[in-house]
Write an enzyme that holds these catalytic residues in place. Structure first.
Site: not given
Ligand code: 1HE
Length: 270
Positions: A143, A123
């Site tokens: 989402e 977005e």
């Molecule tokens: C996060 C987020 C997040 C990572 N919010 N903390 N977005 C999603 O559903 C995407 C969610 N994220 C992922 O699918 C993956 O993180 C990735 C594919 C992007 C990257 O994977 P990777 O293996 O490199 O990293 P990771 O181990 O998943 O994440 C590293 C850290 O970032 C980890 O935290 P930690 O404390 O365990 O180190 C994750 O929890 C954190 N992290 N993504 C919070 N999104 C205005 S409306 C818009 C609506 C949306 O955007 S919905 C989509 C949300």
């Protein structure tokens, strides 16, 4: 200022955003790699601050993300269960305000993308004017799988880029598009080899920065509105905008330069 050297920009930003400038081109980085550049409220507010306070002599902006991914979208840890409906609406409206400040700001914005560009990350990119992806880039709208919906303008901007059926597919099935698929679908204007996105974005931003301010204003503010309005109103707005642009002193100079053979020709590019 040394040509090519990065200088600081004096805007108070959160630690998740880093801004520098290289001549007339500013570089704004999402700098929260440890959370994959997930967009929390502080960052979204920082984006609004940056784009509303951009110094007048910044003529274009490059936006990129630190680390392995451009952005993981909304910071899901901030979606608190106890928020009421009005607070949720206002949260989405905060994103809208920030992204409008980008889309209808004073300077063209070129986004350099790599890795994950998902949810709110897509977005954000959709609110910018030129998108460059390197071949590591992929797109998703998780989402649908998280039980939420678009809230950062994606149902307006991403659908205009790639169409409602593709957005429905991404959201209903959890499908991701790779860099080539995203390019074919219309997300990006440029697709480059891995690691080359930032250089390409700076090259494009420098070109946009060399246009007149009036033409860039027309392209950012008038063009998308004309495209959405009734054709007869659009044509009138076009004539008025063209008149304003033609009457700017820079336009007079540039037209004279061409007629006196000092300006470049429009040549085929490889
Ligand atoms: C996060 C987020 C997040 C990572 N919010 N903390 N977005 C999603 O559903 C995407 C969610 N994220 C992922 O699918 C993956 O993180 C990735 C594919 C992007 C990257 O994977 P990777 O293996 O490199 O990293 P990771 O181990 O998943 O994440 C590293 C850290 O970032 C980890 O935290 P930690 O404390 O365990 O180190 C994750 O929890 C954190 N992290 N993504 C919070 N999104 C205005 S409306 C818009 C609506 C949306 O955007 S919905 C989509 C949300």
């Amino acid at each position: 200022m040394t040509e090519g050297a990065d200088q600081p920009i004096d805007i108070d930003l959160p630690a998740s955003l880093r801004a520098t400038r290289r001549g007339a081109v500013a570089h704004l980085r999402l700098a929260r790699a440890e959370k994959r550049n997930a967009l929390d409220d502080v960052t979204v507010l920082g984006l609004e601050t940056f784009f509303t306070r951009l110094p007048g002599d910044v003529r274009a902006v490059v936006l990129s993300g630190d680390g392995q991914h451009f952005s993981a979208g909304l910071d899901l840890s901030e979606v608190a269960a106890d928020l009421g409906p009005l607070e949720r609406v206002l949260h989405s409206r905060l994103w809208h305000r920030a992204f409008e400040a980008i889309q209808f700001g004073r300077a063209p914005v070129v986004t350099a993308m790599h890795g994950a560009v998902v949810g709110g990350g897509l977005e954000l990119a959709a609110a910018t004017h030129i998108r460059v992806a390197d071949r590591s880039t992929y797109y998703g709208l998780p989402e649908g799988q998280r039980g939420i919906f678009l809230g950062g303008g994606g149902s307006v901007r991403i659908t205009r880029l790639i169409g409602v059926p593709r957005v429905q597919d991404l959201m209903l099935t959890g499908r991701t598009l790779n860099a080539e698929e995203g390019h074919a679908a219309g997300i990006t204007q440029y697709l480059v080899d891995e690691g080359k996105g930032l250089d390409k974005a700076f090259e494009l931003a420098a070109k946009a920065a060399s246009n007149t301010l009036t033409t860039n204003f027309a392209v950012l503010h008038a063009l998308p509105r004309i495209a959405e309005t009734h054709p007869s109103s659009g044509l009138l707005t076009e004539s008025l905008m063209a008149t304003i642009a033609e009457m700017s002193p820079e336009a007079t100079e540039r037209l004279k330069d061409f007629l006196e053979k000092r300006a470049g020709k429009v040549l085929r590019q490889s």
